[in-house]
Enzyme design. Structure first.
Site, PDB file in Angstrom:
ATOM      1  N   GLU A 137      26.563  47.937  38.874  1.00 22.33           N
ATOM      2  CA  GLU A 137      25.124  48.061  39.059  1.00 22.33           C
ATOM      3  C   GLU A 137      24.554  46.757  39.605  1.00 22.33           C
ATOM      4  OE1 GLU A 137      24.331  51.406  35.568  1.00 22.33           O
ATOM      5  OE2 GLU A 137      23.215  49.516  35.517  1.00 22.33           O
ATOM      6  N   PRO A 138      23.314  46.777  40.100  1.00 22.34           N
ATOM      7  CA  PRO A 138      22.727  45.547  40.629  1.00 22.34           C
ATOM      8  C   PRO A 138      22.765  44.381  39.643  1.00 22.34           C
ATOM      9  CG  PRO A 138      21.378  47.417  41.276  1.00 22.34           C
ATOM     10  CD  PRO A 138      22.423  47.947  40.345  1.00 22.34           C
ATOM     11  N   GLY A 141      28.058  43.686  36.751  1.00 22.11           N
ATOM     12  CA  GLY A 141      29.321  43.806  37.468  1.00 22.11           C
ATOM     13  C   GLY A 141      30.486  43.617  36.517  1.00 22.11           C
ATOM     14  N   THR A 168      31.915  51.291  47.586  1.00 26.84           N
ATOM     15  CA  THR A 168      32.686  51.643  48.772  1.00 26.84           C
ATOM     16  C   THR A 168      32.639  53.150  49.003  1.00 26.84           C
ATOM     17  OG1 THR A 168      34.177  49.762  48.473  1.00 26.84           O
ATOM     18  CG2 THR A 168      34.992  51.583  49.825  1.00 26.84           C
ATOM     19  N   ASN A 249      44.244  51.257  37.331  1.00 28.66           N
ATOM     20  CA  ASN A 249      45.084  51.995  38.273  1.00 28.66           C
ATOM     21  C   ASN A 249      44.926  51.439  39.692  1.00 28.66           C
ATOM     22  OD1 ASN A 249      46.876  54.260  38.762  1.00 28.66           O
ATOM     23  ND2 ASN A 249      45.169  55.272  39.771  1.00 28.66           N
ATOM     24  N   GLN A 288      55.983  18.983  62.010  1.00 20.75           N
ATOM     25  CA  GLN A 288      56.232  19.088  60.574  1.00 20.75           C
ATOM     26  C   GLN A 288      55.071  19.724  59.815  1.00 20.75           C
ATOM     27  OE1 GLN A 288      57.329  15.168  59.197  1.00 20.75           O
ATOM     28  NE2 GLN A 288      59.302  15.203  60.259  1.00 20.75           N
ATOM     29  N   GLU A 372      37.146  44.769  41.758  1.00 15.60           N
ATOM     30  CA  GLU A 372      38.200  45.240  40.834  1.00 15.60           C
ATOM     31  C   GLU A 372      38.532  44.181  39.783  1.00 15.60           C
ATOM     32  OE1 GLU A 372      39.098  48.230  41.011  1.00 15.60           O
ATOM     33  OE2 GLU A 372      38.757  48.883  43.066  1.00 15.60           O
TER      34      GLU A 372
END
Length: 393
Positions: A137-138, A141, A168, A249, A288, A372
């Protein structure tokens, strides 16, 4: 660009079954042919390549690790490998597949009624129905238990009021799996609601101004007294266990997937360094400092691959735990992000353009670093497992 054999330094290929290799290679060919030629344009324009959805469905990518209802029924390793290849193309496309399968189809499959499964899962596996997952939510999180979205029972329906953010697929979704507190009010009262496109009071709008996941649809969802019929409530789960099991998951898949972005950045930087000439006409790969960058990238890729493969095997054996998943997500996303940044440096000024992959992957991975479960949250999960002390509060 040809794939570099050195990327599989520890011969992980020998640990995969023929079925796992076939699943990966099918998606890899799709990414090479259909995704890489067009993804830069979509990232630049901020558009989602929706025309790729039927191809993903045809390969069995959507809900790949679920059984029945037209799903492919792959094991976790195969699922991780196909997400790795999608991520090699772009995080936005992989996020679409992750959300569709792990966050939308999974809860319906695990917690839905038989009628809900039959109504939604076949269409979702075929790409005809698109799903999104409404938890963040705004104002909430990392603390989903503080959510303000509410559902109140009224006869045979539930009246849903609230808002979700950073969702998403939100603006293109046909069904949203929305988590809300019921009239009891506490986190233990949280239920899952299947909110369908077109229900009065339900709106979704894209979030403007993103510099990350530009080839993905990211939205805000609004629920103004949306009446959700009782048949659209997930009957087999209550409390935070529902949404957190979905996230666990999905996180496992993400831990495997981000190795694809890391590989794309490493292999691109290697190829560029071999072809780029400076000073007396010597390839910059012969210096290198460049070799140190490439060696560090390969080292982290190999470690991430081993971690992801072992975790996926444990998941298939029923032994994976949330702490294991937190370790993998935390380590692998951080490693991929650092590889993208280092690869960008190999390209010099060219690396900040979308003509080359590192900056696109780097910007995308900034979101993956946060979603996530943020890097910091996974740090605290591991800290609690190590010390036995909860430092969240």
């Amino acid at each position: 660009m040809p794939r570099a054999e050195i990327t599989d330094l520890l011969l992980l290929e020998e640990l995969l079954t023929d079925e796992e290799k076939a699943a990966r290679d099918t998606v890899a060919r799709f990414v090479d042919k259909e995704v890489l030629p067009i993804i830069g344009h979509h990232f630049r324009e901020g558009t989602f390549p929706a025309h790729l959805i039927p191809g993903l469905a045809e390969m069995g990518v959507l809900g790949a690790n679920l059984q029945g209802y037209g799903c492919a029924g792959m094991n976790t390793v195969s699922y991780g490998l196909i997400l790795q290849e999608l991520e090699r193309g772009d995080s936005g496309l992989r996020s679409f597949a992750s959300v569709q399968g792990s966050l939308c189809m999974f809860p319906i499959h695990a917690y839905g009624s038989d009628e809900q499964k039959e109504r939604f899962l076949p269409g979702m596996a075929q790409g005809r129905l698109i799903g999104c997952f409404g938890l963040t939510e705004p104002d909430f999180g990392s603390n989903p238990g503080g959510m303000r979205t509410r559902a109140v029972k009224d006869g045979d329906t539930w009246v849903l009021t609230g808002a979700k953010a950073w969702i998403t697929n939100g603006a293109i979704a046909d069904v949203a799996v929305v988590w809300a507190k019921t009239e009891e009010g506490g986190a233990e009262s949280i239920r899952g609601f299947l909110v369908e496109k077109g229900m009065p009071g339900f709106t979704a709008r894209e979030i403007p101004g993103k510099f990350s996941l530009r080839a993905s649809v990211t939205s805000e969802l609004s629920f103004q007294e949306v009446r959700v019929p009782g048949r659209n409530v997930l009957p087999k789960v209550t409390g935070l266990r529902g949404p957190l099991s979905c996230l666990n998951n999905a996180r496992l898949g993400i831990a495997f997937a981000v190795t694809g972005a890391a590989i794309a950045c490493f292999e691109g930087a290697r190829e560029y360094a071999l072809s780029r000439k400076q000073f007396d006409g010597k390839s910059i790969a012969g210096y290198q400092l460049t070799q140190e960058k490439l060696a560090d990238m390969l080292q982290e890729i190999v470690k991430a691959q081993l971690l992801a493969l072992r975790l996926a095997r444990l998941k298939d054996e029923g032994k994976a735990t949330p702490v294991m998943v937190s370790l993998a997500k935390r380590n692998n996303v951080k490693a991929a992000l650092e590889i993208a940044r280092s690869a960008r440096g190999v390209y010099g000024a060219n690396g900040v353009t979308d003509a080359y992959p590192p900056v696109r992957h780097m910007l995308n991975l900034e979101s993956v670093f946060t979603y996530e479960g943020t890097h910091e949250v996974h740090t605290l999960v591991l800290g609690k497992a190590i010390t036995g002390i909860d430092a969240f509060n």
